[in-house]
Write a protein that holds these residues in place. Sequence first.
Motif, PDB file in Angstrom:
ATOM      1  N   ARG A   1       0.837  -1.205   0.000  1.00 58.11           N
ATOM      2  CA  ARG A   1       0.000   0.000   0.000  1.00 58.11           C
ATOM      3  C   ARG A   1       0.873   1.256   0.000  1.00 58.11           C
ATOM      4  N   CYS A   2       0.423   2.306  -0.738  1.00 52.25           N
ATOM      5  CA  CYS A   2       1.070   3.621  -0.669  1.00 52.25           C
ATOM      6  C   CYS A   2      -0.008   4.683  -0.856  1.00 52.25           C
ATOM      7  N   ASP A   3       0.379   5.960  -0.835  1.00 55.10           N
ATOM      8  CA  ASP A   3      -0.600   7.035  -0.942  1.00 55.10           C
ATOM      9  C   ASP A   3      -1.316   7.038  -2.288  1.00 55.10           C
ATOM     10  N   ALA A   4      -0.679   6.478  -3.335  1.00 59.56           N
ATOM     11  CA  ALA A   4      -1.235   6.577  -4.681  1.00 59.56           C
ATOM     12  C   ALA A   4      -2.155   5.420  -5.037  1.00 59.56           C
ATOM     13  N   PHE A   5      -1.924   4.252  -4.474  1.00 56.90           N
ATOM     14  CA  PHE A   5      -2.730   3.096  -4.848  1.00 56.90           C
ATOM     15  C   PHE A   5      -2.671   2.024  -3.769  1.00 56.90           C
ATOM     16  N   ASP A   6      -3.612   1.124  -3.868  1.00 65.65           N
ATOM     17  CA  ASP A   6      -3.696   0.030  -2.906  1.00 65.65           C
ATOM     18  C   ASP A   6      -4.171  -1.214  -3.634  1.00 65.65           C
ATOM     19  N   ILE A   7      -3.347  -2.234  -3.708  1.00 65.84           N
ATOM     20  CA  ILE A   7      -3.720  -3.496  -4.344  1.00 65.84           C
ATOM     21  C   ILE A   7      -4.002  -4.519  -3.256  1.00 65.84           C
ATOM     22  N   GLU A   8      -5.227  -4.961  -3.178  1.00 65.53           N
ATOM     23  CA  GLU A   8      -5.600  -5.922  -2.153  1.00 65.53           C
ATOM     24  C   GLU A   8      -4.956  -7.278  -2.416  1.00 65.53           C
ATOM     25  N   GLU A   9      -4.580  -7.930  -1.376  1.00 60.51           N
ATOM     26  CA  GLU A   9      -3.950  -9.239  -1.502  1.00 60.51           C
ATOM     27  C   GLU A   9      -4.919 -10.230  -2.157  1.00 60.51           C
ATOM     28  N   GLY A  10      -4.463 -10.917  -3.191  1.00 62.36           N
ATOM     29  CA  GLY A  10      -5.271 -11.909  -3.879  1.00 62.36           C
ATOM     30  C   GLY A  10      -6.220 -11.358  -4.917  1.00 62.36           C
ATOM     31  N   ALA A  11      -6.236 -10.029  -5.078  1.00 62.19           N
ATOM     32  CA  ALA A  11      -7.147  -9.413  -6.046  1.00 62.19           C
ATOM     33  C   ALA A  11      -6.801  -9.838  -7.468  1.00 62.19           C
ATOM     34  N   LYS A  12      -7.834 -10.032  -8.293  1.00 66.77           N
ATOM     35  CA  LYS A  12      -7.628 -10.400  -9.697  1.00 66.77           C
ATOM     36  C   LYS A  12      -7.809  -9.211 -10.636  1.00 66.77           C
ATOM     37  N   VAL A  13      -8.519  -8.185 -10.178  1.00 67.91           N
ATOM     38  CA  VAL A  13      -8.792  -7.001 -10.992  1.00 67.91           C
ATOM     39  C   VAL A  13      -8.266  -5.769 -10.269  1.00 67.91           C
ATOM     40  N   PHE A  14      -7.573  -4.920 -11.003  1.00 65.69           N
ATOM     41  CA  PHE A  14      -7.045  -3.680 -10.440  1.00 65.69           C
ATOM     42  C   PHE A  14      -7.366  -2.545 -11.397  1.00 65.69           C
ATOM     43  N   ASP A  15      -8.154  -1.569 -10.930  1.00 62.86           N
ATOM     44  CA  ASP A  15      -8.586  -0.448 -11.768  1.00 62.86           C
ATOM     45  C   ASP A  15      -8.168   0.857 -11.108  1.00 62.86           C
ATOM     46  N   LEU A  16      -7.212   1.522 -11.745  1.00 63.50           N
ATOM     47  CA  LEU A  16      -6.722   2.785 -11.229  1.00 63.50           C
ATOM     48  C   LEU A  16      -7.077   3.928 -12.187  1.00 63.50           C
ATOM     49  N   SER A  17      -8.099   3.729 -12.977  1.00 62.07           N
ATOM     50  CA  SER A  17      -8.473   4.687 -14.016  1.00 62.07           C
ATOM     51  C   SER A  17      -8.676   6.101 -13.460  1.00 62.07           C
ATOM     52  N   ALA A  18      -8.128   7.080 -14.207  1.00 63.96           N
ATOM     53  CA  ALA A  18      -8.273   8.503 -13.900  1.00 63.96           C
ATOM     54  C   ALA A  18      -7.535   8.938 -12.644  1.00 63.96           C
ATOM     55  N   ARG A  19      -6.707   8.079 -12.086  1.00 61.61           N
ATOM     56  CA  ARG A  19      -5.884   8.472 -10.945  1.00 61.61           C
ATOM     57  C   ARG A  19      -4.519   8.892 -11.468  1.00 61.61           C
ATOM     58  N   ARG A  20      -4.231  10.172 -11.453  1.00 65.84           N
ATOM     59  CA  ARG A  20      -2.980  10.670 -12.006  1.00 65.84           C
ATOM     60  C   ARG A  20      -1.810  10.280 -11.110  1.00 65.84           C
ATOM     61  N   LEU A  21      -0.812   9.654 -11.725  1.00 70.55           N
ATOM     62  CA  LEU A  21       0.358   9.213 -10.982  1.00 70.55           C
ATOM     63  C   LEU A  21       1.583  10.021 -11.377  1.00 70.55           C
ATOM     64  N   SER A  22       2.409  10.320 -10.416  1.00 68.74           N
ATOM     65  CA  SER A  22       3.693  10.939 -10.711  1.00 68.74           C
ATOM     66  C   SER A  22       4.607   9.888 -11.335  1.00 68.74           C
ATOM     67  N   THR A  23       5.717  10.323 -11.890  1.00 66.86           N
ATOM     68  CA  THR A  23       6.670   9.375 -12.470  1.00 66.86           C
ATOM     69  C   THR A  23       7.146   8.390 -11.416  1.00 66.86           C
ATOM     70  N   ALA A  24       7.415   8.882 -10.220  1.00 60.73           N
ATOM     71  CA  ALA A  24       7.876   8.017  -9.137  1.00 60.73           C
ATOM     72  C   ALA A  24       6.803   7.002  -8.755  1.00 60.73           C
ATOM     73  N   ALA A  25       5.552   7.452  -8.694  1.00 61.28           N
ATOM     74  CA  ALA A  25       4.458   6.549  -8.326  1.00 61.28           C
ATOM     75  C   ALA A  25       4.224   5.490  -9.401  1.00 61.28           C
ATOM     76  N   SER A  26       4.334   5.879 -10.676  1.00 60.99           N
ATOM     77  CA  SER A  26       4.145   4.906 -11.753  1.00 60.99           C
ATOM     78  C   SER A  26       5.252   3.852 -11.734  1.00 60.99           C
ATOM     79  N   ARG A  27       6.464   4.270 -11.405  1.00 58.22           N
ATOM     80  CA  ARG A  27       7.561   3.301 -11.285  1.00 58.22           C
ATOM     81  C   ARG A  27       7.318   2.350 -10.120  1.00 58.22           C
ATOM     82  N   LEU A  28       6.845   2.912  -9.005  1.00 61.31           N
ATOM     83  CA  LEU A  28       6.548   2.085  -7.835  1.00 61.31           C
ATOM     84  C   LEU A  28       5.462   1.071  -8.165  1.00 61.31           C
ATOM     85  N   LEU A  29       4.411   1.525  -8.853  1.00 62.04           N
ATOM     86  CA  LEU A  29       3.330   0.625  -9.241  1.00 62.04           C
ATOM     87  C   LEU A  29       3.848  -0.504 -10.118  1.00 62.04           C
ATOM     88  N   CYS A  30       4.679  -0.172 -11.094  1.00 58.34           N
ATOM     89  CA  CYS A  30       5.220  -1.203 -11.987  1.00 58.34           C
ATOM     90  C   CYS A  30       6.099  -2.188 -11.227  1.00 58.34           C
TER      91      CYS A  30
END
Length: 204
Positions: A1-30
Amino acid sequence: RCDAFDIEEGAKVFDLSARRLSTAASRLLCGVLKFNTSLESVSLVGCGFDAEGAKALEVALSVNTSITALDLSANKIHQSSDGTEALTRAVAVNKRLERITLDGPGSELSFKELRTSTHLNLANRRLRLLSGAVVGAVAGSNLSLTDVNLENNELGPGGTQAVTMGLSQRPVLKTLNVSDCGLAGSKSWEQLTERSARSTGKED
């Protein structure tokens, strides 16, 4: 978990649509997606992914084996050749991905279709430059492909060139239809078909 996104454990679908990410946040997500083993569908519509984000995503997709569907519509990857090339390398190598959407509803591309079809019909899909680059990169390895119909898309000169370059080494390609794809009139279409015929060693 971080301030930009939260992926639940075991989740099969992740939708972050329209959530603007900084370059650092997009790297963290990847970085998180790289080692995630449960997600199957990921939607990153309008998240601000640019060339740097695409490069990070390339690394993630080189390792991830669970994601089968990816939506990257309304991002900025296509605005630089580095971003476009990073994405096309990623999808060409990753064999787990089944579907990708790059230009909004109706533009979904099936990798099975691109890799195995003999007659590839992608007409009226609203495909733009980035989709054209993916089509060229992935369908370019399809040794059975003989006909491609991209009529009435929004490829423009850049997307059309990406398709033709990717398909230029297909020895059995007979027809490539890119009419009504934002080229500069019928003359450009005629010249394109002539170049395609020469590159494949076939004339109409």
